[in-house]
Motif scaffolding. Structure first.
Motif, PDB file in Angstrom:
ATOM      1  N   GLY A   9      27.668 -22.736 -26.131  1.00 49.81           N
ATOM      2  CA  GLY A   9      27.461 -21.677 -26.089  1.00 49.81           C
ATOM      3  C   GLY A   9      26.666 -20.795 -27.103  1.00 49.81           C
ATOM      4  O   GLY A   9      26.129 -20.148 -26.623  1.00 49.81           O
ATOM      5  N   THR A  11      22.506 -20.726 -28.075  1.00 49.80           N
ATOM      6  CA  THR A  11      21.499 -21.595 -27.546  1.00 49.80           C
ATOM      7  C   THR A  11      20.402 -20.127 -28.541  1.00 49.80           C
ATOM      8  O   THR A  11      19.846 -20.253 -28.205  1.00 49.80           O
ATOM      9  CB  THR A  11      21.515 -20.004 -26.225  1.00 49.80           C
ATOM     10  N   CYS A  12      20.846 -19.488 -29.875  1.00 51.57           N
ATOM     11  CA  CYS A  12      19.768 -19.421 -31.222  1.00 51.57           C
ATOM     12  C   CYS A  12      20.373 -19.585 -32.322  1.00 51.57           C
ATOM     13  O   CYS A  12      21.663 -19.513 -32.810  1.00 51.57           O
ATOM     14  CB  CYS A  12      19.705 -17.598 -30.274  1.00 51.57           C
ATOM     15  N   GLY A  14      21.052 -17.231 -34.258  1.00 47.69           N
ATOM     16  CA  GLY A  14      21.504 -16.228 -34.315  1.00 47.69           C
ATOM     17  C   GLY A  14      23.549 -16.538 -33.811  1.00 47.69           C
ATOM     18  O   GLY A  14      24.598 -16.334 -34.570  1.00 47.69           O
ATOM     19  N   CYS A  15      23.397 -16.962 -32.813  1.00 49.48           N
ATOM     20  CA  CYS A  15      24.485 -18.213 -32.581  1.00 49.48           C
ATOM     21  C   CYS A  15      24.912 -18.733 -33.316  1.00 49.48           C
ATOM     22  O   CYS A  15      26.113 -19.320 -33.625  1.00 49.48           O
ATOM     23  CB  CYS A  15      24.425 -18.591 -31.324  1.00 49.48           C
ATOM     24  N   ARG A  17      24.065 -19.033 -36.563  1.00 47.03           N
ATOM     25  CA  ARG A  17      24.957 -17.913 -37.594  1.00 47.03           C
ATOM     26  C   ARG A  17      26.174 -18.067 -37.799  1.00 47.03           C
ATOM     27  O   ARG A  17      26.889 -17.397 -38.652  1.00 47.03           O
ATOM     28  CB  ARG A  17      23.821 -16.618 -38.277  1.00 47.03           C
ATOM     29  N   SER A  18      26.450 -17.206 -36.189  1.00 51.32           N
ATOM     30  CA  SER A  18      27.721 -16.505 -36.067  1.00 51.32           C
ATOM     31  C   SER A  18      28.918 -17.645 -35.697  1.00 51.32           C
ATOM     32  O   SER A  18      29.770 -17.027 -36.728  1.00 51.32           O
ATOM     33  CB  SER A  18      28.094 -16.156 -34.616  1.00 51.32           C
ATOM     34  N   SER A  21      28.772 -18.276 -39.659  1.00 51.29           N
ATOM     35  CA  SER A  21      30.386 -17.327 -40.770  1.00 51.29           C
ATOM     36  C   SER A  21      31.605 -17.058 -40.666  1.00 51.29           C
ATOM     37  O   SER A  21      32.402 -17.462 -41.120  1.00 51.29           O
ATOM     38  CB  SER A  21      29.608 -15.861 -40.031  1.00 51.29           C
ATOM     39  N   ALA A  22      32.078 -17.698 -39.084  1.00 54.98           N
ATOM     40  CA  ALA A  22      33.444 -17.909 -37.988  1.00 54.98           C
ATOM     41  C   ALA A  22      34.526 -18.781 -39.065  1.00 54.98           C
ATOM     42  O   ALA A  22      35.176 -18.574 -39.489  1.00 54.98           O
ATOM     43  CB  ALA A  22      33.706 -17.714 -36.911  1.00 54.98           C
ATOM     44  N   GLY A  57      37.388 -18.537 -31.876  1.00 54.65           N
ATOM     45  CA  GLY A  57      37.170 -16.334 -32.103  1.00 54.65           C
ATOM     46  C   GLY A  57      35.965 -16.091 -32.054  1.00 54.65           C
ATOM     47  O   GLY A  57      36.087 -14.872 -31.863  1.00 54.65           O
ATOM     48  N   ALA A  58      34.786 -16.963 -33.173  1.00 56.22           N
ATOM     49  CA  ALA A  58      33.496 -16.130 -32.005  1.00 56.22           C
ATOM     50  C   ALA A  58      32.738 -16.294 -30.921  1.00 56.22           C
ATOM     51  O   ALA A  58      32.087 -15.873 -30.792  1.00 56.22           O
ATOM     52  CB  ALA A  58      32.779 -17.072 -32.923  1.00 56.22           C
ATOM     53  N   GLY A  59      33.855 -16.789 -30.001  1.00 55.57           N
ATOM     54  CA  GLY A  59      33.378 -16.966 -28.200  1.00 55.57           C
ATOM     55  C   GLY A  59      32.486 -17.728 -27.624  1.00 55.57           C
ATOM     56  O   GLY A  59      31.724 -17.521 -26.478  1.00 55.57           O
ATOM     57  N   PHE A  60      32.729 -18.720 -28.705  1.00 58.89           N
ATOM     58  CA  PHE A  60      32.086 -19.926 -28.316  1.00 58.89           C
ATOM     59  C   PHE A  60      32.968 -21.558 -27.710  1.00 58.89           C
ATOM     60  O   PHE A  60      34.303 -20.433 -27.356  1.00 58.89           O
ATOM     61  CB  PHE A  60      30.988 -20.381 -29.384  1.00 58.89           C
ATOM     62  N   GLU A  61      32.618 -22.230 -26.933  1.00 59.96           N
ATOM     63  CA  GLU A  61      33.753 -23.548 -26.639  1.00 59.96           C
ATOM     64  C   GLU A  61      33.488 -24.653 -27.562  1.00 59.96           C
ATOM     65  O   GLU A  61      33.002 -25.059 -27.612  1.00 59.96           O
ATOM     66  CB  GLU A  61      32.753 -23.519 -24.858  1.00 59.96           C
TER      67      GLU A  61
END
Lengths: 66, 66
Positions: A9, A11-12, A14-15, A17-18, A21-22, A57-61
């Motif tokens: 999930g 793709t860049c 920003g993902c 880094r997110s 961070s999580a 929690g960060a919205g990835f799988e």
């Protein structure tokens, strides 16, 4: 000791880094390396349960050990 | 009542989903709309402090009301 997990999930940058961070929110001392090309996250200093919680929690799988 | 905030650092749908997940972790009932083109996040059902905490924690930059 580091462990590598499959995480889809992202793709860049920003993902990536997110996700980093999580994971660090769950385990502040963790070292995190993310490879978008192979969809893997390598983590040193966090339990698998912490990584799973952070990724979910960060919205990835989270798909477990790569 | 919804409020719109400036959030930078999101570059793709994965980033947007990550920000939305983080906000909903803080405020489960929140309604979140993200516009990548204008770098804005519109939220109904969460306080600004909750949105800021979520965005910061997800590795993006919160700039307050848009």
């Amino acid at each position: 000791m580091s462990k590598t997990y499959k995480v889809t999930g992202m793709t860049c940058g920003g993902c990536a880094r997110s996700v980093e961070s999580a994971i660090k929110a769950e385990a502040p001392a963790a070292a995190v390396t993310i490879d978008l090309g192979t969809a893997t996250v390598t983590v040193d200093g966090a339990d698998e349960s912490q990584v799973k919680k952070a990724v979910d929690g960060a919205g990835f799988e989270f798909h477990g050990a790569a």
